[in-house]
Structure formats: structure tokens, C-alpha cells
Design an enzyme around this catalytic site. Structure first.
Site, PDB file in Angstrom:
ATOM      1  N   LYS A  20       7.457 -13.083   7.432  1.00  0.00           N
ATOM      2  CA  LYS A  20       8.171 -13.908   6.437  1.00  0.00           C
ATOM      3  C   LYS A  20       9.422 -13.203   5.928  1.00  0.00           C
ATOM      4  CE  LYS A  20       4.867 -14.107   3.301  1.00  0.00           C
ATOM      5  NZ  LYS A  20       3.861 -13.219   3.880  1.00  0.00           N
ATOM      6  N   ARG A  95       0.869 -17.369  -4.426  1.00  0.00           N
ATOM      7  CA  ARG A  95      -0.295 -16.787  -3.745  1.00  0.00           C
ATOM      8  C   ARG A  95      -1.605 -17.289  -4.323  1.00  0.00           C
ATOM      9  NH1 ARG A  95       2.897 -11.841  -2.080  1.00  0.00           N
ATOM     10  NH2 ARG A  95       1.616 -10.736  -0.582  1.00  0.00           N
ATOM     11  N   ARG A 134       4.762  -1.410  10.857  1.00  0.00           N
ATOM     12  CA  ARG A 134       5.947  -1.786  10.060  1.00  0.00           C
ATOM     13  C   ARG A 134       6.620  -0.557   9.449  1.00  0.00           C
ATOM     14  NH1 ARG A 134       5.679  -6.616   5.833  1.00  0.00           N
ATOM     15  NH2 ARG A 134       4.054  -5.419   4.784  1.00  0.00           N
ATOM     16  N   ARG A 167       5.396   1.428   3.874  1.00  0.00           N
ATOM     17  CA  ARG A 167       4.961   0.993   2.547  1.00  0.00           C
ATOM     18  C   ARG A 167       3.576   1.551   2.252  1.00  0.00           C
ATOM     19  NH1 ARG A 167       5.961  -5.442   2.064  1.00  0.00           N
ATOM     20  NH2 ARG A 167       3.929  -5.242   1.105  1.00  0.00           N
ATOM     21  N   ARG A 178      -5.827  -6.607   1.641  1.00  0.00           N
ATOM     22  CA  ARG A 178      -4.796  -7.634   1.470  1.00  0.00           C
ATOM     23  C   ARG A 178      -5.103  -8.862   2.318  1.00  0.00           C
ATOM     24  NH1 ARG A 178       0.202  -4.512   3.188  1.00  0.00           N
ATOM     25  NH2 ARG A 178       1.397  -6.372   2.713  1.00  0.00           N
TER      26      ARG A 178
HETATM   27  P1  AMP Z   1       4.410  -8.569  -0.369  1.00  0.00           P
HETATM   28  O1  AMP Z   1       5.602  -7.677  -0.241  1.00  0.00           O
HETATM   29  O2  AMP Z   1       4.772 -10.031  -0.506  1.00  0.00           O
HETATM   30  O3  AMP Z   1       3.375  -8.331   0.710  1.00  0.00           O
HETATM   31  O4  AMP Z   1       3.711  -8.181  -1.762  1.00  0.00           O
HETATM   32  C1  AMP Z   1       3.200  -6.884  -1.984  1.00  0.00           C
HETATM   33  C2  AMP Z   1       2.191  -6.902  -3.121  1.00  0.00           C
HETATM   34  O5  AMP Z   1       2.843  -7.344  -4.344  1.00  0.00           O
HETATM   35  C3  AMP Z   1       1.028  -7.878  -2.973  1.00  0.00           C
HETATM   36  O6  AMP Z   1      -0.014  -7.331  -2.163  1.00  0.00           O
HETATM   37  C4  AMP Z   1       0.613  -8.096  -4.419  1.00  0.00           C
HETATM   38  O7  AMP Z   1      -0.106  -6.983  -4.931  1.00  0.00           O
HETATM   39  C5  AMP Z   1       1.953  -8.127  -5.137  1.00  0.00           C
HETATM   40  N1  AMP Z   1       2.491  -9.503  -5.190  1.00  0.00           N
HETATM   41  C6  AMP Z   1       3.633  -9.986  -4.590  1.00  0.00           C
HETATM   42  N2  AMP Z   1       3.800 -11.291  -4.832  1.00  0.00           N
HETATM   43  C7  AMP Z   1       2.755 -11.680  -5.590  1.00  0.00           C
HETATM   44  C8  AMP Z   1       2.332 -12.919  -6.144  1.00  0.00           C
HETATM   45  N3  AMP Z   1       3.028 -14.050  -5.948  1.00  0.00           N
HETATM   46  N4  AMP Z   1       1.192 -12.935  -6.875  1.00  0.00           N
HETATM   47  C9  AMP Z   1       0.481 -11.817  -7.092  1.00  0.00           C
HETATM   48  N5  AMP Z   1       0.794 -10.611  -6.579  1.00  0.00           N
HETATM   49  C10 AMP Z   1       1.923 -10.539  -5.832  1.00  0.00           C
END
Ligand code: AMP
Length: 223
Positions: A20, A95, A134, A167, A178
Site C-alpha cells: 500500500k 483499521r 522490507r 522497521r 500484526r
Molecule cells: P503501518 O505503517 O500502517 O503498518 O502502521 C504501523 C503501526 O502503527 C500499526 O501496526 C499500528 O500500531 C499503528 N497504526 C497505524 N495506523 C493505525 C490506525 N489507523 N489505527 C491504529 N493503529 C494504527
């Protein structure tokens, strides 16, 4: 919105590691709209060492979700900004079902009636492969795949020479958590949008170029 461009209010939806972020960066650049990545925003807050950032970092490293009220506030501010007036790509939000409902209410307030949820689909094995490979440029956030881009943590970023990092939440134990949270809490949210008739699906198992082409085509034809 310019009809020739297709629909420019977009939500990229799918599991972690599906691509994404990569696609959102590409398309947002092309359309000239902001890429609103809630994960990037939380990581930036963590790097600044703000109170929100410190709390978020702990939650992110455990693979769990940051509370809905915090996320809704962050997204409300981003969508209301002047940069988002011509459109946006939301990446990593919503989410949960309450986040999705809050988003639709925000769209009503902001008079956004034409939007699409682009659902990225790929099998689980490919996700784990992509997440464990990644690499991210610490300087400009560009995402690479160690295997297909033939890079290591010691390589400089091919685009800007910055350091490549993994990361913290891409380590194996966190990745598993996750994906579990995604299946249990996030994946079902797609049904809410399906009922609204705004979902288009893309086969995200193809190359970056192919997926990108498919998305652009779909959004133009969908008008
Ligand atoms: P991502 O980079 O989108 O994979 O997000 C990394 C982490 O940020 C996730 O595993 C969550 O812990 C937190 N996070 C990001 N977006 C959200 C969201 N919309 N709701 C809750 N936690 C989020």
C-alpha cells in the site's frame, strides 16, 4: 476533482506488507495529492519524542493498534488541511469499524461523496516474505525489497544515498502479531465499505509497475 484524472479521494486498504505504502507514494506523486499514512505520522511523532509518539511507539512495537480516538483525531486534522482539498490517499486508516464509521462521518462533513476503497489482495506467505525483506530509507521513506532490489542494511539508498533501516515492527514476532490483528480486527471492516458500494480490488501479488497500472486503469474506468 478533474474527471480526466479519475477518482482522487482514495483509501488504500489491505494487510501490512501488501504494498500500500509503495503504491500510495507513487500515485499521490502523480496525482499531486497528499499521501496520508497514519503509520508514517506515528513514526514521525515517535522520532520527535512527543508524548503521543512515545506511547504510540510502544504500541506499534507490540504489533497492536493505537486507540481509535487518537487515530480519528489525527486523520480529521489531515483531511481538513488545505492540501487535501483536491484529494488524498489514506494509507493504514481505517483499521477498525469505529474508525471506518468516523471516516464516513468526516466525509459527510467535508462534502466528499466520490471516493473509493482500493482493496489490496495477496496471499499470506507473500506478505511475510515482503515484510521480512522490507528496507526503508531513513531519509526519504522510500521502500525497498532487500531480495528483489538486491540491497542489504549496509547499502546506501539507491535514490538519495541515505541509510537503509528495518522497521522495528518488521521483526518476525511483531509481524505475526500484526497479521493476527489484521485478520481479526481490520479485515472485516471491508464489509462495511462493500455495503456502501465503494470497493475496488487489486491483485497485489504482481510487480510494482503492474499493480500501479492496474490501479490507475481501474480508477479511470470506474467513473
Ligand atoms: P503501518 O505503517 O500502517 O503498518 O502502521 C504501523 C503501526 O502503527 C500499526 O501496526 C499500528 O500500531 C499503528 N497504526 C497505524 N495506523 C493505525 C490506525 N489507523 N489505527 C491504529 N493503529 C494504527
Amino acid at each position: 476533482m478533474n474527471a480526466a484524472e479519475g477518482i482522487t479521494s482514495l483509501i488504500f486498504f489491505g494487510p501490512p506488507g501488501v504494498g500500500k505504502g509503495t503504491q500510495a507514494k507513487l500515485l499521490a506523486g502523480e496525482l499531486g495529492v497528499p499521501h496520508i499514512s497514519t503509520g508514517d505520522m506515528l513514526r514521525a511523532a515517535a522520532a520527535r519524542g512527543s508524548e503521543l509518539g512515545k506511547k504510540a511507539k510502544q504500541i506499534m512495537d507490540s504489533g497492536h493498534l493505537v486507540p481509535d480516538d487518537v487515530m480519528v483525531g489525527i486523520v480529521r486534522e489531515a483531511l481538513a488541511s488545505p492540501e487535501a482539498r483536491r484529494g488524498f490517499i489514506l494509507d493504514g486508516y481505517p483499521r477498525t469499524l469505529p474508525q471506518a464509521k468516523a471516516l464516513v462521518a468526516m466525509f459527510d462533513e467535508l462534502d466528499i461523496s466520490l471516493y473509493r476503497v482500493v482493496q489490496f489482495e495477496v496471499d499470506d506467505e507473500e506478505l511475510v516474505r515482503r515484510l521480512s525483506n522490507r528496507l526503508v530509507c531513513a531519509k526519504d521513506g522510500t521502500i525497498f525489497n532487500a531480495q528483489t532490489d538486491e540491497l542489504t542494511l549496509r547499502s546506501p539508498c539507491p535514490d538519495c544515498g541515505g541509510n537503509l533501516i528495518q522497521r522495528d515492527d518488521d521483526r518476525e514476532a511483531t509481524v505475526r502479531e500484526r497479521l493476527k490483528v489484521y485478520k481479526q480486527t481490520t479485515e472485516p471492516v471491508i464489509h462495511f465499505f462493500e455495503q456502501l458500494g465503494v470497493v475496488v480490488s487489486v491483485d497485489a501479488g504482481e510487480s510494482v509497475d503492474m499493480v500501479s497500472r492496474e490501479i490507475r486503469l481501474m480508477l479511470r474506468e470506474d467513473l
